[in-house]
Design an enzyme around this catalytic site. Structure first.
Site, short mmCIF file in Angstrom:
data_model
loop_
_atom_site.label_atom_id
_atom_site.label_comp_id
_atom_site.label_asym_id
_atom_site.label_seq_id
_atom_site.Cartn_x
_atom_site.Cartn_y
_atom_site.Cartn_z
CG LEU A 1 -2.02 -1.48 1.20
CD1 LEU A 1 -2.65 -0.95 2.27
CD2 LEU A 1 -2.99 -1.57 0.37
CG HIS B 1 -3.57 1.30 -1.85
ND1 HIS B 1 -1.60 0.78 -2.33
CD2 HIS B 1 -4.11 0.39 -2.91
CE1 HIS B 1 -1.61 0.68 -3.39
NE2 HIS B 1 -2.73 0.20 -3.36
P1 AMP Z 1 -3.99 -2.50 -6.61
O1 AMP Z 1 -3.13 -2.74 -5.22
O2 AMP Z 1 -3.02 -2.06 -7.36
O3 AMP Z 1 -4.89 -3.30 -7.02
O4 AMP Z 1 -5.03 -0.81 -6.46
C1 AMP Z 1 -5.66 -1.60 -4.91
C2 AMP Z 1 -7.03 0.19 -5.72
O5 AMP Z 1 -6.23 0.79 -4.91
C3 AMP Z 1 -7.81 0.27 -7.18
O6 AMP Z 1 -8.50 0.90 -7.04
C4 AMP Z 1 -6.83 0.96 -7.59
O7 AMP Z 1 -7.54 1.63 -8.74
C5 AMP Z 1 -6.27 1.99 -6.89
N1 AMP Z 1 -5.17 3.24 -6.43
C6 AMP Z 1 -4.51 2.87 -6.74
N2 AMP Z 1 -2.70 3.20 -7.27
C7 AMP Z 1 -3.70 4.66 -7.13
C8 AMP Z 1 -2.95 5.97 -7.32
N3 AMP Z 1 -2.38 6.30 -7.13
N4 AMP Z 1 -3.95 7.19 -6.98
C9 AMP Z 1 -5.44 7.11 -6.43
N5 AMP Z 1 -5.91 5.31 -6.37
C10 AMP Z 1 -5.01 4.49 -6.40
#
Ligand code: AMP
Length: 280
Positions: free
Chosen positions: A33, A37
């Site tokens: 994270l 996140h």
């Molecule tokens: P992940 O762990 O990459 O599957 O991401 C989990 C959630 O966090 C997903 O809804 C992503 O779109 C969101 N997320 C990942 N990186 C970012 C970021 N830089 N800004 C906003 N949300 C993010």
């Protein structure tokens, strides 16, 4: 903050909260994270009485030659971020808890999963829709939070909840960036120093595209070319796609009329990164 690897325990917590009349927000993640996140968790904490964060690197959404095995993991660091953001429960299942020995059922989607990331990752959204459906059934949240960083995923999940009459509000959250504009991502850890500098070209090229649209350019082809040329100025880049489509149904367009999504996927060395902007 509670922590569990078991589906039954999540259900127990949520059942109790619902009995007390409390609202439940949910943030699905793959862990490692970062502030992106954290912004989702903080928004969920603001909007709901209780917040569940899932941390699960979902094997089903990775293609054969993708980075499932290398995907970064650090559960102790993740616990600290969730605690600081005031989450109430972390759900961190093993793959065996989620899929068992015999797993035969999939949730799949047509049309809007075929372009953009779906072109080079043909099984990805089937894995995403299946795991998110399962997580929704386990957590039973009132609201679920997804980042615009993965804009196609956000559109797909919204459509899935509509199509399948899932009674969950899907809340899109803005992209959180590093100081130099690079969108925060767990995969940024793959970048060496040189690649890390080169990676700023994603946001830079999108900004140049946005300026041309705001200056009156209406041709999708021309704006795509402007973005592509900017990316290719940087050595060690390979374009997976540069697309401009209608938002949120992701329909192909030739003429720019808002709302639109401009989305790109670019390899910096071996690392595939994505970024985008939406003009409402
Ligand atoms: P992940 O762990 O990459 O599957 O991401 C989990 C959630 O966090 C997903 O809804 C992503 O779109 C969101 N997320 C990942 N990186 C970012 C970021 N830089 N800004 C906003 N949300 C993010």
């Amino acid at each position: 903050m509670e922590f569990t690897k078991k589906i039954d325990e999540v259900r127990k917590f949520v059942r109790q909260w619902k009995k007390e009349g409390l609202s439940v927000g949910f943030v699905p993640t793959m862990g490692y994270l970062h502030d992106g996140h954290k912004s989702l968790i903080e928004k969920a904490v603001k909007d709901n009485d209780k917040v569940v964060v899932s941390i699960f690197v979902n094997p089903m959404q990775f293609g054969e030659n993708e980075d499932f095995n290398d995907y970064p993991r650090d559960i102790e660091h993740d616990k600290k971020i969730c605690f600081d953001a005031k989450a109430d429960l972390i759900f961190n299942p093993d793959a065996s808890e989620m899929y068992g020995d015999n797993f035969y059922t999939f949730v799949d989607m047509n049309i809007i999963t075929k372009g953009l990331c779906g072109k080079s990752r043909p099984i990805h959204f089937r894995g995403v829709c299946t795991v998110v459906s399962k997580l929704f059934n386990i957590v039973n949240p009132d609201k679920a939070y997804f980042g615009q960083k993965d804009a196609q995923q956000l559109a797909v999940i919204k459509k899935m909840t509509e199509d399948l009459n899932m009674n969950i509000d899907i809340i899109g959250c803005p992209i959180i960036r590093e100081d130099d504009g690079l969108a925060k991502s767990s995969r940024n850890v793959y970048l060496n120093n040189e690649d890390r500098k080169a990676a700023t070209v994603l946001n830079k090229s999108l900004n140049i595209g946005k300026i041309s649209i705001n200056g009156g350019e209406k041709s999708v082809e021309k704006v795509k070319k402007i973005i592509e040329n900017e990316i290719l100025k940087e050595k060690n880049t390979k374009i997976d796609y540069v697309e401009i489509v209608k938002w949120p149904n992701l329909e192909p367009i030739d003429v720019i009329e808002k709302p639109i999504l401009a989305a790109i996927a670019v390899y910096i060395g071996k690392t595939r990164l994505i970024d985008n902007f939406i003009l409402e």
